[in-house]
Design an enzyme around this catalytic site. Sequence first.
Site, PDB file in Angstrom:
ATOM      1  N   HIS A  56       0.795  -1.238   0.000  1.00 37.64           N
ATOM      2  CA  HIS A  56       0.000   0.000   0.000  1.00 37.64           C
ATOM      3  C   HIS A  56       0.826   1.285   0.000  1.00 37.64           C
ATOM      4  CE1 HIS A  56      -0.223  -0.153   4.735  1.00 37.64           C
ATOM      5  NE2 HIS A  56       0.996  -0.361   4.262  1.00 37.64           N
ATOM      6  N   HIS A  57       2.139   1.173   0.032  1.00 35.37           N
ATOM      7  CA  HIS A  57       2.972   2.383  -0.088  1.00 35.37           C
ATOM      8  C   HIS A  57       3.365   2.652  -1.541  1.00 35.37           C
ATOM      9  CE1 HIS A  57       3.079   2.456   4.205  1.00 35.37           C
ATOM     10  NE2 HIS A  57       3.824   1.370   4.305  1.00 35.37           N
ATOM     11  N   GLY A  58       3.026   1.739  -2.438  1.00 35.09           N
ATOM     12  CA  GLY A  58       3.282   1.977  -3.852  1.00 35.09           C
ATOM     13  C   GLY A  58       2.410   3.101  -4.378  1.00 35.09           C
TER      14      GLY A  58
END
Length: 310
Positions: free
Chosen positions: A127-129
């Site tokens: 989810h940090h992409g």
Amino acid sequence: MSISLKQTSLPLVFHPDYTITLPKGHRFPMEKYSKILRILLNDGVVSKESIFIPKPANRNELCIAHNKDYIDAVFNNKLDSSAERLLGFKCNKTIVKRARAAVGGTILAARLALKYQIACNTAGGSHHGHPGHAAGFCIFNDVAVAVKVLQKQSIIHKALIIDLDVHQGDGTACFFSCDPTVFTFSIHCETNYPDKKKRSDMDFGLPQGTGDDTYLDCLRKNLPIAISKAQPDIVFLNAGVDPHIDDKLGKLNLSNNGLLARDLSTLDLCQKSKIPVACVLGGGYSDDLNELAQKHTTIHRAAKMVLNSE
């Protein structure tokens, strides 16, 4: 997808490329993925017949969500040193191959969830992409790609992303900040990575040291509101175990029972609301990989319990 499962069987997505060798001393616990599968099989949570192997995401699928120039840079091994520092990995062909498998796994888990109500990818939750760059061990945002692929194929229209990883899903929030068809919901530790949070549709930044009772009260009070606002065709659930009290990078104080109650509450509410759920693994960090893998199986056990309660 032609295999017919029993109503109480849990579809599980796994690819051998989920586990690769990292440089010695790297803090990302890559070996946990194969251990998770072994525990689930040994404990009878899943059977070999309910395991699905995904096709790795291809360039066209990734470009539906991510910026094309970024995808080309990744595929052509042209990320510079500053981009790799932000990612936390040396971006080589093996890492990219693994990331593509994980994205393909989440796409497949979503398709299986739409057919069987609940399905779990044994990786994913990156989810940090961001649309145009990597961060925090996340090359591609698997949930964002899965949502966009299913929308483009007119399989779904609206989605709800429930992110219960201890770190805010800043990349996911960025992807969907101006998209009324995708509702983002996050419960995370406010004083944890990333330093600069992005704005989700509903954000709950809990203080360091928050334990079971406060966490579960926040979840049970606010998740029904999110579901009512989102009216989704599918839920993507990031079931990171890094809110656990023993997690190296967590800072929240959930117990084993708290993690199970979190997952059961979430899945049960979605099931009662008749919304399919695709689960992704999310974060979890420990030097004891056997113990960590055991924690990660919490979401699979909760899913099996909810399916068996029907």
